[in-house]
Design an enzyme around this catalytic site. Structure first.
Site, PDB file in Angstrom:
ATOM      1  CE  LYS A  11      43.814  38.339  43.164  1.00  0.00           C
ATOM      2  NZ  LYS A  11      43.597  39.886  43.316  1.00  0.00           N
ATOM      3  CB  VAL A  97      31.614  33.675  40.555  1.00  0.00           C
ATOM      4  CG1 VAL A  97      31.735  34.935  39.334  1.00  0.00           C
ATOM      5  CG2 VAL A  97      31.849  32.721  40.111  1.00  0.00           C
ATOM      6  CB  ALA A  99      35.252  36.279  45.054  1.00  0.00           C
ATOM      7  N   GLY A 100      36.890  38.672  44.060  1.00  0.00           N
ATOM      8  CA  GLY A 100      38.261  39.528  44.098  1.00  0.00           C
ATOM      9  C   GLY A 100      39.383  38.525  44.036  1.00  0.00           C
ATOM     10  N   GLY A 103      39.532  33.918  40.493  1.00  0.00           N
ATOM     11  CA  GLY A 103      39.139  32.553  40.673  1.00  0.00           C
ATOM     12  C   GLY A 103      39.178  31.326  39.103  1.00  0.00           C
ATOM     13  CG  ASP A 138      44.709  39.243  38.466  1.00  0.00           C
ATOM     14  OD1 ASP A 138      45.725  40.124  38.729  1.00  0.00           O
ATOM     15  OD2 ASP A 138      43.275  39.133  39.035  1.00  0.00           O
TER      16      ASP A 138
END
Ligand code: C5P
Length: 289
Positions: A11, A97, A99-100, A103, A138
């Site tokens: 996302k 990983v 990474a914002g 994942g 999330d």
């Protein structure tokens, strides 16, 4: 059916605004989220052995309850009462990983959708998203995917008109950002700028890609330590130089992405950034699951 494969899409945050700190330690957010085609593959297999096992091709990831995919399977078992007997989860990882780009949350969401198919439990995506709330902020969004407004902790979700077709370059610089640490920094600074989320929503309704792209903004960028903010700015500037209509950091970073209407410009930007940052990807928007 003994085995299924469920895709877990990354996302991006087209906007991210922090409205305030809550009594439970979380923050109230307002974010426009978008799924993109970069994805992990989550394989779920019913096995004769007892319990849940998890394997992944990235050896540094946890394979127990600290992995969101594993935690999601346990949450599914608790919420539905389904006896999972033996369940093997295999993650074929592609999403970077820390990474914002959600994942881990997306893997968890794929486990929820996949178990619902594998065990034929017939839950709606909204019911699966509800189960996901306890697994991570999330996860509910990742269960539903597509273009959505996420509010509250991230669990109050409203479907938005889909992002118009475009080409997106995602680039993760080689450092990780701790999400709780960044929230902590946010609490100690005064936010000067906020995204024009309502303007961006109007642009989405009008199908105006450049109106969306130029309104993208993430308040976390203001809270990054100076050196990291410098790297994020450099990547953003490079994307714009190559023709991006807008560029922005995703989530708590450090992935920066740019939206292009022209495929060739996007491919050239990706090719250039890949020489500097290995984790660079050329992707497209993905609609609702
Ligand atoms: O829910 P999740 O485990 O993904 O959140 C990770 C951390 O991010 C939380 O422990 C909290 O510090 C922070 N967070 C927050 N407000 C949110 C979502 C996450 O403060 N809405």
């Amino acid at each position: 059916m003994n085995s299924i494969i469920e895709p877990a899409y990354a996302k991006l945050n087209l906007t991210l605004d922090i409205l305030g700190r809550r009594d439970d330690g979380y923050h109230d957010l307002r974010m426009v989220m978008q799924s993109v085609s970069l994805c992990d593959q989550v394989k779920l297999t019913r096995t004769p052995s007892q319990g849940i096992t998890l394997a992944t091709d990235w050896g540094f990831l946890p394979t127990d309850g600290k992995n969101i995919a594993y935690a999601a399977a346990e949450a599914f078992r608790k919420a539905t009462g389904v006896d999972l007997e033996g369940l093997s989860i295999t993650l074929e990882k592609h999403i970077p990983v820390c990474a914002g780009t959600a994942g881990g949350s997306s893997d968890g969401a794929a486990v929820l959708r996949g178990l619902n198919r594998l065990y034929e439990t017939g839950l709606t995506l909204e019911q699966l998203a509800k189960i996901g709330e306890q697994v991570g902020s999330d996860v509910p969004y990742c269960v539903l995917g597509g273009t959505m407004l996420a509010e509250g902790r991230g669990e109050i979700l409203t479907r938005l008109p889909a992002l118009p077709q475009c080409h997106i370059v995602m680039c993760k610089p080689g450092f990780a950002v701790s999400t709780p640490e960044l929230y902590h920094r946010v609490d100690s600074i005064k936010m000067r700028c906020h995204p024009d989320a309502s303007g961006l929503l109007k642009a989405l309704e009008a199908g105006d890609l450049s109106g969306v792209a130029r309104r993208m903004y993430n308040v976390f960028e203001d809270a990054l330590p100076a050196q990291r903010a410098g790297t994020v700015r450099e990547i953003r500037n490079t994307l714009i130089e190559y023709g991006a209509l807008g560029a922005c950091m995703s989530g708590s970073g450090p992935t920066v992405f740019g939206i292009f209407s022209d495929q060739e410009e996007a491919a050239q930007a990706a090719e250039h950034l890949k020489t500097l940052y290995q984790e660079t990807f050329l992707v497209e928007p993905v609609s609702a699951m």
